[in-house]
Design an enzyme around this catalytic site. Structure first.
Site: not given
Length: 384
Positions: A183, A309, A362
């Site tokens: 990630d 983000y 993940h």
């Protein structure tokens, strides 16, 4: 650059306030009769909130975490929290010095996710492996996560890689090291290999890479099909990302005030992205899940964890070529279904290890620590 030992200690006042908030939680009704169809299931959430308020043993969790040697380093005026677990070679101390490995997590994760893997890497003899494979393990908390400060400027994966390199070489004194991550941590790991080939002996990731630069070589038919499928998946799954990219402070205000909301937000992604077949607790036991969420609550860092983000537009989307030896163990999650190896080879010019085990999502390092430890040993053993 000062380094100080660190121990997690959450005050009783914080814990008392947390329990009081949990007991006053207002719950909603499900929007869909299908279990988890519209997000975190209200019935499941109600049950877990009750356990968090009166059943979860934080003192036990704190003792378990503090059994790992933790530190904070001052790097460019910002604190970086990290675990530093030295190799345990048992009765086989001869041979080359242990290789240092830096492990990087993603979102909504923490260093906790990587501790089972770290134990297997630092002390393979205690887990059925060869003590000669023992490595020194460093697990930093990403900037803005838990006990690490946000950077003085935008959060970019390239910037984090530079901080990690400083930690490994100038703070800890390692001349050569390997890097692993998934990630966000996978992006950081790629940048470490691209920027510092003189020190990074190899990079290993579990999340796929996609170069944004197809000017020199247009995508093949298979690559195009995958990219179209990825776009379709993102349209279904990307609501969480859109709000964190555009309105992080609005969301953070709600999650900082409601521990039940925080638990719901994080659990939704853990269930969606884990290789759990829809049953979250087959991969994340309640104790570990509540340990992670309690850390986010106690540090008040859910909002700062959104920074990467919000700053995503500042990233260099075209990943620089990585010429050091590379490995990919592809996570088993919808976003990477039918991912073609050729996309990884566009970025990794010396891709020596490619594996699609078909299990472990993940959060593969936590979900399948034995699997990941074995692949890391296989890849890094000849690079010592």
């Amino acid at each position: 650059m000062t380094v100080t030992p660190f121990r997690i200690s959450v005050s009783e006042d914080v814990l008392r306030d947390l329990r009081a908030r949990l007991t006053r939680t207002l719950f909603t009704e499900p929007s869909d009769s299908a279990y988890w169809a519209a997000g975190t299931d209200p019935g499941w959430l109600r049950e877990l909130v009750a356990h968090w308020a009166d059943g979860f043993d934080w003192a036990k969790a704190e003792d378990q975490l503090n059994a790992f040697p933790q530190f904070r380093a001052d790097i460019a005026g910002r604190a970086v929290h990290f675990v530093h677990l030295r190799a345990r070679r048992g009765t086989a101390p001869d041979g080359p010095a242990p290789l240092p490995l830096i492990l990087s997590h993603g979102w909504p994760s923490s260093f906790v996710e990587l501790l089972p893997l770290a134990e297997r890497l630092a002390d393979p003899g205690a887990h059925g492996g060869d003590p000669a494979d023992a490595v020194d393990v460093v697990i930093p908390s990403l900037p803005g996560f838990l006990y690490s400060d946000l950077p003085d400027g935008p959060f970019t994966r390239r910037g984090v890689a530079e901080t990690w390199h400083t930690l490994m070489t100038e703070v800890l004194g390692y001349e050569r090291y390997g890097a692993f991550g998934g990630d966000i941590g996978g992006g950081v790991t790629q940048w470490l290999g691209a920027l510092h080939p003189e020190a990074v002996v190899g990079v290993h990731i579990t999340s796929a890479v996609v170069s944004a630069d197809f000017d020199a070589q247009p995508p093949t038919a298979r690559e195009s099909a995958y990219l179209e499928a990825l776009d379709a998946y993102d349209r279904e799954d990307g609501g969480y990302s859109e709000i964190m990219c555009t309105r992080p402070d609005t969301l953070a205000a709600a999650l900082r005030d409601s521990p039940a909301g925080l638990l719901a937000w994080i659990s939704d992604k853990y269930r969606d992205w884990s290789d759990c077949g829809g049953d979250l607790e087959t991969r994340w036991d309640r104790h570990t899940l509540l340990t992670v969420v309690t850390l986010y609550w106690a540090t008040g860092t859910i909002g700062s964890s959104f920074r990467q983000y919000y700053d995503y537009h500042r990233h260099n989307r075209a990943v620089s070529p990585v010429r050091v030896p590379a490995a990919v163990t592809l996570s088993h999650e919808p976003a990477y279904a039918d991912y073609p190896r050729s996309l990884a080879e566009r970025v990794f010019h010396d891709l020596r290890h490619w594996s699609t085990p078909g299990r472990g999502g993940h959060f593969m390092a936590y979900e399948e620590p034995d699997q990941v430890a074995g692949e890391l040993r296989t890849f890094f053993r000849p690079l010592r």
